[in-house]
Design a protein around this motif. Structure first.
Motif, PDB file in Angstrom:
ATOM      1  N   VAL A 162       0.853  -1.207   0.000  1.00  0.00           N
ATOM      2  CA  VAL A 162       0.000   0.000   0.000  1.00  0.00           C
ATOM      3  C   VAL A 162       0.878   1.242   0.000  1.00  0.00           C
ATOM      4  CG1 VAL A 162      -1.655   1.348   1.345  1.00  0.00           C
ATOM      5  CG2 VAL A 162      -1.968  -1.094   1.137  1.00  0.00           C
ATOM      6  N   GLY A 163       1.881   1.244   0.876  1.00  0.00           N
ATOM      7  CA  GLY A 163       2.778   2.396   0.969  1.00  0.00           C
ATOM      8  C   GLY A 163       3.522   2.650  -0.333  1.00  0.00           C
ATOM      9  N   LEU A 164       4.036   1.562  -0.930  1.00  0.00           N
ATOM     10  CA  LEU A 164       4.776   1.713  -2.190  1.00  0.00           C
ATOM     11  C   LEU A 164       3.860   2.193  -3.305  1.00  0.00           C
ATOM     12  CD1 LEU A 164       7.069  -1.456  -2.106  1.00  0.00           C
ATOM     13  CD2 LEU A 164       7.721   0.915  -1.722  1.00  0.00           C
ATOM     14  N   MET A 165       2.614   1.681  -3.282  1.00  0.00           N
ATOM     15  CA  MET A 165       1.646   2.091  -4.299  1.00  0.00           C
ATOM     16  C   MET A 165       1.350   3.586  -4.176  1.00  0.00           C
ATOM     17  SD  MET A 165      -1.924   2.782  -4.154  1.00  0.00           S
ATOM     18  CE  MET A 165      -2.650   1.783  -2.895  1.00  0.00           C
ATOM     19  N   ILE A 166       1.178   4.060  -2.947  1.00  0.00           N
ATOM     20  CA  ILE A 166       0.882   5.480  -2.744  1.00  0.00           C
ATOM     21  C   ILE A 166       2.089   6.329  -3.136  1.00  0.00           C
ATOM     22  CG2 ILE A 166       0.455   7.223  -0.952  1.00  0.00           C
ATOM     23  CD1 ILE A 166      -1.358   5.133   0.357  1.00  0.00           C
ATOM     24  N   GLN A 167       3.270   5.846  -2.748  1.00  0.00           N
ATOM     25  CA  GLN A 167       4.500   6.559  -3.116  1.00  0.00           C
ATOM     26  C   GLN A 167       4.605   6.704  -4.637  1.00  0.00           C
ATOM     27  OE1 GLN A 167       7.988   4.645  -1.453  1.00  0.00           O
ATOM     28  NE2 GLN A 167       9.269   5.535  -3.038  1.00  0.00           N
ATOM     29  N   LYS A 168       4.264   5.639  -5.344  1.00  0.00           N
ATOM     30  CA  LYS A 168       4.334   5.672  -6.805  1.00  0.00           C
ATOM     31  C   LYS A 168       3.228   6.571  -7.376  1.00  0.00           C
ATOM     32  CE  LYS A 168       4.151   2.586 -10.776  1.00  0.00           C
ATOM     33  NZ  LYS A 168       3.695   1.284 -11.228  1.00  0.00           N
ATOM     34  N   ALA A 169       2.015   6.404  -6.811  1.00  0.00           N
ATOM     35  CA  ALA A 169       0.864   7.123  -7.375  1.00  0.00           C
ATOM     36  C   ALA A 169       0.985   8.634  -7.176  1.00  0.00           C
ATOM     37  CB  ALA A 169      -0.426   6.610  -6.736  1.00  0.00           C
ATOM     38  N   PRO A 225       3.778  21.274  -2.778  1.00  0.00           N
ATOM     39  CA  PRO A 225       4.734  20.144  -2.758  1.00  0.00           C
ATOM     40  C   PRO A 225       5.386  19.941  -1.394  1.00  0.00           C
ATOM     41  CG  PRO A 225       5.181  21.626  -4.599  1.00  0.00           C
ATOM     42  CD  PRO A 225       4.188  22.322  -3.730  1.00  0.00           C
ATOM     43  N   GLU A 226       5.438  20.972  -0.566  1.00  0.00           N
ATOM     44  CA  GLU A 226       6.100  20.829   0.742  1.00  0.00           C
ATOM     45  C   GLU A 226       5.303  19.929   1.702  1.00  0.00           C
ATOM     46  OE1 GLU A 226       4.893  23.618  -0.481  1.00  0.00           O
ATOM     47  OE2 GLU A 226       3.573  24.571   0.974  1.00  0.00           O
ATOM     48  N   CYS A 227       4.034  19.665   1.378  1.00  0.00           N
ATOM     49  CA  CYS A 227       3.174  18.828   2.248  1.00  0.00           C
ATOM     50  C   CYS A 227       3.276  17.345   1.905  1.00  0.00           C
ATOM     51  CB  CYS A 227       1.717  19.234   2.119  1.00  0.00           C
ATOM     52  SG  CYS A 227       1.405  20.883   2.661  1.00  0.00           S
ATOM     53  N   LYS A 228       4.221  16.949   1.055  1.00  0.00           N
ATOM     54  CA  LYS A 228       4.223  15.576   0.547  1.00  0.00           C
ATOM     55  C   LYS A 228       4.257  14.520   1.665  1.00  0.00           C
ATOM     56  CE  LYS A 228       6.191  12.534  -2.826  1.00  0.00           C
ATOM     57  NZ  LYS A 228       7.361  12.099  -3.547  1.00  0.00           N
TER      58      LYS A 228
END
Lengths: 151, 95
Positions: free
Chosen positions: A59-66, B46-49
């Motif tokens: 889930v985390g990797l998917m969100i990071q990618k998305a 972008p700073e809220c990432k």
């Protein structure tokens, strides 16, 4: 490395892994109390726990990618990923149901732990660090009061 | 008559499992919409990432549990429930 794991994802996954590891103990205790404990319960819990942690990491990797994509791409990525992860968890549960060396109940319970972990953590953090941002209703009330004062 | 009862039990379990899996559709759509809006938010600020990522993980895990409940119920209905129901039926007719 090109696909490095985001520190936020790593931190959250570690936290959930801890919760899952701790939650396995009460499951074993309940089965012991019911006098139904055997190695299948332990193996089932381990299988379910590992799947839950792996799913959370995905889930985390998917969100990071998305989050690095455009809106439309992100939507498709999330839908595809969700379907794939559901299929993966379904296969693990089928495996736990079919193979006698796993207990299906012990495998299913840890899959639901990340939700509890995330909810409890959010509540604890809200209690520890109350957000300076007030809810929308409060803001509206204050604005109304200010307007009233001006009048 | 016994065959009919067994057929109804197995058919009911299969239909129930299928209905339970409908719950797996909703989270995918909801998560997709949420992440799309998060992309928009990060585009603006972008700073809220980090905060957005953390919130999204929390939201997605909570949203996904609904589908997981359906999945667990479907698996139990297919692999566990028929045996239990058939045992109950056999006990009730004394076989």
């Amino acid at each position: 490395m090109k696909n490095r794991i985001d520190p936020t994802v790593r931190r959250e996954t570690g936290h959930v892994a801890l919760w899952v590891a701790v939650s396995i103990l009460p499951v074993q205790a309940v089965f012991l109390l019911l006098r139904q404990w055997d190695y299948a319960v332990l193996l089932g819990s381990l299988l379910g726990g590992a799947t839950a942690i792996f799913n959370f990491l995905l889930v985390g990797l998917m969100i990071q990618k998305a989050l690095a994509q455009t809106e439309k791409q992100a939507k498709n990525t999330v839908r595809l990923s969700q379907g794939g992860r559901l299929l993966l968890q379904g296969m693990i549960l089928v495996l736990a149901a079919v193979l006698p060396c796993f207990n299906i109940w012990a495998a299913a319970i840890p899959l639901l732990v990340p939700r509890v972990a995330v909810s409890v953590r959010a509540k604890l953090e809200a209690k520890r660090n109350p957000s300076p941002d007030r809810p929308a209703i409060g803001w509206e009330d204050e604005e109304d009061e200010e307007e009233d004062d001006e009048d | 008559m016994l065959e009919l009862a067994l057929g109804i039990i197995l058919g009911g379990c299969a239909v129930g499992a299928g209905l339970a899996m409908i719950a797996g559709v909703g989270p995918g759509i909801g998560e997709g919409n949420a992440v799309a809006k998060a992309c928009e938010a990060i585009g603006r600020q972008p700073e809220c990432k980090g905060d957005v990522t953390s919130t999204m993980i929390t939201g997605c895990v909570i949203a996904e549990t609904t589908g997981l409940y359906g999945l667990v119920i479907a698996i139990l209905l297919i692999f566990v429930a028929p045996r239990q129901f058939v045992n109950i039926l056999m006990e009730s007719i004394g076989k």
